[in-house]
Design a protein around this motif. Structure first.
Motif, PDB file in Angstrom:
ATOM      1  N   ARG A 287      21.138  -4.232  18.710  1.00  0.00           N
ATOM      2  CA  ARG A 287      21.734  -4.031  20.037  1.00  0.00           C
ATOM      3  C   ARG A 287      20.969  -3.035  20.901  1.00  0.00           C
ATOM      4  NH1 ARG A 287      24.243  -8.525  20.746  1.00  0.00           N
ATOM      5  NH2 ARG A 287      25.743  -8.985  19.123  1.00  0.00           N
ATOM      6  N   GLY A 288      20.191  -2.162  20.279  1.00  0.00           N
ATOM      7  CA  GLY A 288      19.434  -1.202  21.090  1.00  0.00           C
ATOM      8  C   GLY A 288      18.760  -0.156  20.225  1.00  0.00           C
ATOM      9  N   LEU A 289      17.981   0.705  20.893  1.00  0.00           N
ATOM     10  CA  LEU A 289      17.231   1.742  20.180  1.00  0.00           C
ATOM     11  C   LEU A 289      17.957   3.070  20.305  1.00  0.00           C
ATOM     12  CD1 LEU A 289      13.658   0.983  21.587  1.00  0.00           C
ATOM     13  CD2 LEU A 289      14.700   0.126  19.460  1.00  0.00           C
ATOM     14  N   HIS A 290      17.731   3.901  19.299  1.00  0.00           N
ATOM     15  CA  HIS A 290      18.278   5.250  19.350  1.00  0.00           C
ATOM     16  C   HIS A 290      17.075   6.198  19.395  1.00  0.00           C
ATOM     17  CE1 HIS A 290      20.392   8.793  18.405  1.00  0.00           C
ATOM     18  NE2 HIS A 290      20.089   8.826  17.123  1.00  0.00           N
TER      19      HIS A 290
ATOM     20  N   GLY B 134      15.641 -18.124  19.841  1.00  0.00           N
ATOM     21  CA  GLY B 134      16.003 -16.720  19.589  1.00  0.00           C
ATOM     22  C   GLY B 134      15.304 -15.752  20.529  1.00  0.00           C
ATOM     23  N   SER B 135      14.276 -16.231  21.262  1.00  0.00           N
ATOM     24  CA  SER B 135      13.531 -15.333  22.162  1.00  0.00           C
ATOM     25  C   SER B 135      14.290 -15.234  23.487  1.00  0.00           C
ATOM     26  CB  SER B 135      12.123 -15.865  22.416  1.00  0.00           C
ATOM     27  OG  SER B 135      11.657 -16.600  21.325  1.00  0.00           O
ATOM     28  N   THR B 136      15.219 -14.295  23.520  1.00  0.00           N
ATOM     29  CA  THR B 136      16.059 -14.171  24.718  1.00  0.00           C
ATOM     30  C   THR B 136      15.737 -12.902  25.506  1.00  0.00           C
ATOM     31  OG1 THR B 136      17.716 -13.366  23.166  1.00  0.00           O
ATOM     32  CG2 THR B 136      18.016 -15.599  23.997  1.00  0.00           C
ATOM     33  N   GLY B 137      14.615 -12.291  25.184  1.00  0.00           N
ATOM     34  CA  GLY B 137      14.157 -11.140  25.970  1.00  0.00           C
ATOM     35  C   GLY B 137      14.898  -9.848  25.661  1.00  0.00           C
ATOM     36  N   ASP B 138      15.587  -9.771  24.504  1.00  0.00           N
ATOM     37  CA  ASP B 138      16.402  -8.576  24.197  1.00  0.00           C
ATOM     38  C   ASP B 138      15.580  -7.285  24.252  1.00  0.00           C
ATOM     39  OD1 ASP B 138      17.853 -10.787  23.491  1.00  0.00           O
ATOM     40  OD2 ASP B 138      18.658  -9.933  21.643  1.00  0.00           O
ATOM     41  N   GLY B 139      14.362  -7.347  23.682  1.00  0.00           N
ATOM     42  CA  GLY B 139      13.550  -6.130  23.583  1.00  0.00           C
ATOM     43  C   GLY B 139      13.147  -5.564  24.932  1.00  0.00           C
ATOM     44  N   PHE B 140      13.058  -6.414  25.960  1.00  0.00           N
ATOM     45  CA  PHE B 140      12.614  -5.928  27.269  1.00  0.00           C
ATOM     46  C   PHE B 140      13.582  -4.880  27.819  1.00  0.00           C
ATOM     47  CE2 PHE B 140      10.532 -10.293  27.658  1.00  0.00           C
ATOM     48  CZ  PHE B 140       9.303  -9.809  27.247  1.00  0.00           C
ATOM     49  N   SER B 141      14.887  -5.127  27.670  1.00  0.00           N
ATOM     50  CA  SER B 141      15.842  -4.154  28.237  1.00  0.00           C
ATOM     51  C   SER B 141      15.798  -2.839  27.457  1.00  0.00           C
ATOM     52  CB  SER B 141      17.260  -4.734  28.292  1.00  0.00           C
ATOM     53  OG  SER B 141      17.600  -5.218  27.032  1.00  0.00           O
ATOM     54  N   TRP B 142      15.594  -2.913  26.132  1.00  0.00           N
ATOM     55  CA  TRP B 142      15.505  -1.650  25.370  1.00  0.00           C
ATOM     56  C   TRP B 142      14.300  -0.839  25.842  1.00  0.00           C
ATOM     57  CZ3 TRP B 142      15.178  -4.726  20.164  1.00  0.00           C
ATOM     58  CH2 TRP B 142      16.338  -5.497  20.003  1.00  0.00           C
ATOM     59  N   LEU B 143      13.175  -1.547  26.067  1.00  0.00           N
ATOM     60  CA  LEU B 143      11.959  -0.829  26.464  1.00  0.00           C
ATOM     61  C   LEU B 143      12.096  -0.272  27.876  1.00  0.00           C
ATOM     62  CD1 LEU B 143       9.144  -2.986  24.862  1.00  0.00           C
ATOM     63  CD2 LEU B 143      10.129  -0.885  24.059  1.00  0.00           C
ATOM     64  N   GLU B 144      12.812  -0.998  28.719  1.00  0.00           N
ATOM     65  CA  GLU B 144      13.048  -0.494  30.079  1.00  0.00           C
ATOM     66  C   GLU B 144      13.849   0.809  30.005  1.00  0.00           C
ATOM     67  OE1 GLU B 144      14.667  -3.727  32.361  1.00  0.00           O
ATOM     68  OE2 GLU B 144      13.068  -3.539  33.839  1.00  0.00           O
ATOM     69  N   GLN B 145      14.803   0.827  29.094  1.00  0.00           N
ATOM     70  CA  GLN B 145      15.645   2.032  28.965  1.00  0.00           C
ATOM     71  C   GLN B 145      14.862   3.257  28.499  1.00  0.00           C
ATOM     72  OE1 GLN B 145      18.817   0.620  26.468  1.00  0.00           O
ATOM     73  NE2 GLN B 145      19.532  -0.760  28.101  1.00  0.00           N
ATOM     74  N   VAL B 146      13.734   3.032  27.805  1.00  0.00           N
ATOM     75  CA  VAL B 146      12.959   4.214  27.380  1.00  0.00           C
ATOM     76  C   VAL B 146      11.766   4.464  28.314  1.00  0.00           C
ATOM     77  CG1 VAL B 146      13.643   4.048  24.960  1.00  0.00           C
ATOM     78  CG2 VAL B 146      11.520   2.942  25.699  1.00  0.00           C
ATOM     79  N   GLY B 147      11.780   3.831  29.485  1.00  0.00           N
ATOM     80  CA  GLY B 147      10.798   4.194  30.507  1.00  0.00           C
ATOM     81  C   GLY B 147       9.662   3.223  30.743  1.00  0.00           C
TER      82      GLY B 147
ATOM     83  N   GLU C 191       1.121   1.504  19.765  1.00  0.00           N
ATOM     84  CA  GLU C 191       2.254   2.414  19.998  1.00  0.00           C
ATOM     85  C   GLU C 191       2.536   2.528  21.491  1.00  0.00           C
ATOM     86  OE1 GLU C 191       1.820   6.320  18.279  1.00  0.00           O
ATOM     87  OE2 GLU C 191       3.997   6.658  18.323  1.00  0.00           O
ATOM     88  N   SER C 192       3.783   2.626  21.815  1.00  0.00           N
ATOM     89  CA  SER C 192       4.195   2.819  23.198  1.00  0.00           C
ATOM     90  C   SER C 192       3.639   4.142  23.717  1.00  0.00           C
ATOM     91  CB  SER C 192       5.729   2.854  23.248  1.00  0.00           C
ATOM     92  OG  SER C 192       6.165   3.519  24.400  1.00  0.00           O
ATOM     93  N   LYS C 193       3.204   4.146  24.999  1.00  0.00           N
ATOM     94  CA  LYS C 193       2.750   5.428  25.580  1.00  0.00           C
ATOM     95  C   LYS C 193       3.934   6.182  26.155  1.00  0.00           C
ATOM     96  CE  LYS C 193      -1.939   3.926  26.813  1.00  0.00           C
ATOM     97  NZ  LYS C 193      -2.827   3.555  27.928  1.00  0.00           N
ATOM     98  N   ARG C 194       5.118   5.600  26.100  1.00  0.00           N
ATOM     99  CA  ARG C 194       6.302   6.255  26.674  1.00  0.00           C
ATOM    100  C   ARG C 194       7.113   7.008  25.632  1.00  0.00           C
ATOM    101  NH1 ARG C 194       3.729   5.268  30.307  1.00  0.00           N
ATOM    102  NH2 ARG C 194       4.080   3.939  32.126  1.00  0.00           N
ATOM    103  N   ILE C 195       7.090   6.485  24.394  1.00  0.00           N
ATOM    104  CA  ILE C 195       7.956   7.102  23.386  1.00  0.00           C
ATOM    105  C   ILE C 195       7.294   7.008  22.011  1.00  0.00           C
ATOM    106  CG2 ILE C 195       9.338   4.980  23.177  1.00  0.00           C
ATOM    107  CD1 ILE C 195      11.746   7.007  22.860  1.00  0.00           C
ATOM    108  N   ALA C 196       7.294   8.101  21.297  1.00  0.00           N
ATOM    109  CA  ALA C 196       6.581   8.143  20.006  1.00  0.00           C
ATOM    110  C   ALA C 196       7.354   7.359  18.947  1.00  0.00           C
ATOM    111  CB  ALA C 196       6.418   9.600  19.569  1.00  0.00           C
TER     112      ALA C 196
END
Ligand SMILES: Cc1cc2nc3c(=O)[nH]c(=O)nc-3n(C[C@H](O)[C@H](O)[C@H](O)COP(=O)(O)OP(=O)(O)OC[C@H]3O[C@@H](n4cnc5c(N)ncnc54)[C@H](O)[C@@H]3O)c2cc1C
Length: 435
Positions: free
Chosen positions: A138-141, A175-188, A383-388
């Motif tokens: 459902r999302g990242l912590h 199954g590819s419904t773009g779920d990860g895009f919203s999580w990544l948006e939330q971390v910048g 690795e993301s440049k926004r979050i380690a």
């Protein structure tokens, strides 16, 4: 709150996620792979019409990356570690013989995408990866610029590193419904809006449905805006009930939608898609060939002669178009064909026009464009440049590519690098905390 803890959690058991999980496991990490479908690799199994064109065996690195537009530069690093040669070696060393077909497209020798999936399942098993299906993330912590874990429906999971491999937006039924895009948006991250990219096109002519199912191996496709040819390619074309598909069309689809936008902007007519069914002949040679046929069988119906040169349903459509507004009966015999009609038929066989209406929806797309911009990810580690501690791979990345095995090549390379880096980051974090 959580009772579970892993070095690396990979979200999404598509090709990128399976490769990432296997690589992290092989590097010694404790890995959990989460998939919301009841089984892994649903899209992989339908890839390449069920045969799976699993990479493109282009060994010239500069030529290879040039197929990926402006994003190609970023791919040098992951391709240096898992380029096509290493991918072929990876699959064959794990028991999957392969073959190379035209345009360097690599397929399993079995002609079955399930062979590719079998290798990946074997790879994650060897790495002691725990695969959990029917589990929706459902999302990242995260906390203080670092991922801490992720949320499921009923509990959280702790992780030192997380690999997000939830795919793009094409064929959401897999199954590819773009779920990860919203999580990544939330971390910048700034997500480039995904659009269907390698996708069939809808044309304006209703009669195209009469041609449904006709396929042409290698014809020339030109995209015309007014008098100007804006793009041209040779490739396979398939007629569908709504328009056109096949690799040649999919590769031009984005260009077609751009041309349509340009036409709207200048208030001009929609772009034409022009098909040349005889690309190896110039107009004069094709005319002579038709003339020879007409002379050889003067009493035959013109329709019958055309049906010997083209698939019958297409021949009948060419005849309808050629005779339109001439008042000539379609029962005309070869000896009755005037020069003007013959020339018109030759033109139609080499410049058969359909009017672009729109791209099909993402339900029909092979891949979507858009996703995570390449400059927001460090391609040496993925690795993301926004979050380690957060790694991204596969179709989530905003990388344009043609059909021909280039999509899965991105998945293997970026998945492999993401998995290894996630494992190394987890080990470093554990050491730092004395764990
Ligand atoms: C019809 C078709 C034919 C194709 N043929 C080819 C081909 O021959 N060659 C080629 O190179 N490419 C081909 N492609 C493209 C290729 O299949 C994709 O590039 C590739 O599957 C992308 O892999 P991925 O792992 O990034 O994402 P996906 O394969 O989309 O996998 C993502 C996974 O994440 C899971 N997931 C999503 N959200 C969650 C969540 N919240 N929680 C848990 N799990 C989640 C999904 O269920 C899915 O299993 C084809 C695509 C299609 C549709």
């Amino acid at each position: 709150m959580s009772s579970e803890s892993y070095d690396v959690v990979v979200v999404g058991a598509g090709p990128a996620g399976l490769m990432a999980a296997g690589a992290a496991g092989a590097a010694g990490a404790r890995v959990l792979l989460l998939e919301k479908n009841p089984e892994p690799g649903r899209k992989l199994l339908i890839s390449g019409g069920g045969r799976c064109n699993f990479t493109n065996a282009e060994t010239d690195m500069h030529r290879l990356v040039s197929r990926y537009d402006t994003a190609g530069k970023a791919l040098f690093s992951p391709f240096a570690r898992m380029g096509p040669a290493q991918v072929l070696e990876f699959f064959s060393s794990l028991g999957m013989p392969y073959k190379i077909e035209d345009n360097k497209r690599a397929f399993p020798r079995s002609d079955k995408s399930s062979s590719v999936l079998q290798v990946l399942l074997h790879y994650i098993e060897k790495g002691n990866v725990k695969l959990r299906t029917r589990t929706t993330v459902r999302g990242l912590h995260h906390d203080s610029g670092r991922v801490q874990g992720l949320h499921l429906n009923d509990h959280d999971i702790n992780a030192e590193s997380i690999v997000v491999a939830t795919g793009g937006l094409a064929r959401p039924d897999t199954g590819s419904t773009g779920d990860g895009f919203s999580w990544l948006e939330q971390v910048g991250h700034s997500i480039v809006r995904p659009e269907p990219s390698l996708v069939p096109v809808v044309v304006a002519e209703d009669w195209v449905s009469d041609l449904q199912g006709l396929a042409f191996a290698d014809i020339r496709i030109s995209l015309r805006l007014g008098d100007k040819t804006v793009s041209k390619t040779d490739g396979k074309v398939l007629f569908t009930h709504f328009g056109l598909s096949g690799p040649g069309i999919l590769n031009l689809a984005t260009r077609m939608s751009q041309a349509a936008a340009e036409a709207r902007r200048i208030g001009g007519p929609a772009p034409s898609i022009c098909l040349n069914f005889f690309p190896s002949l110039d107009g004069g040679s094709l005319d002579r060939r038709l003339q020879d046929e007409l002379n050889a069988f003067p009493r035959r119906l013109l329709r019958t002669i055309l049906e010997s040169m083209l698939p019958p349903r297409l021949a009948r459509r060419v005849l309808v178009e050629a005779l339109a507004s001439t008042g000539t009966s379609n029962e005309i015999t070869a000896s009755e064909v005037p020069k003007q009609l013959r020339k018109r038929i030759v033109t139609l066989m080499q410049d058969f026009r359909l009017t672009y209406r729109e791209l099909q929806s993402e339900d029909w797309a092979v891949v979507s464009s858009g996703g995570v911009p390449t400059d927001e990810v460090d391609f040496r580690s993925m690795e993301s440049k926004r979050i380690a501690g957060l790694f991204v791979c596969g179709d989530m990345l905003n990388i344009n590519r043609p059909s021909g095995g280039y999509s899965l090549q991105i998945c293997w390379a970026t998945g492999y690098v993401a998995g290894l880096s996630a494992a190394a980051a987890a080990a470093a974090a554990r050491n730092a905390s004395g764990g």
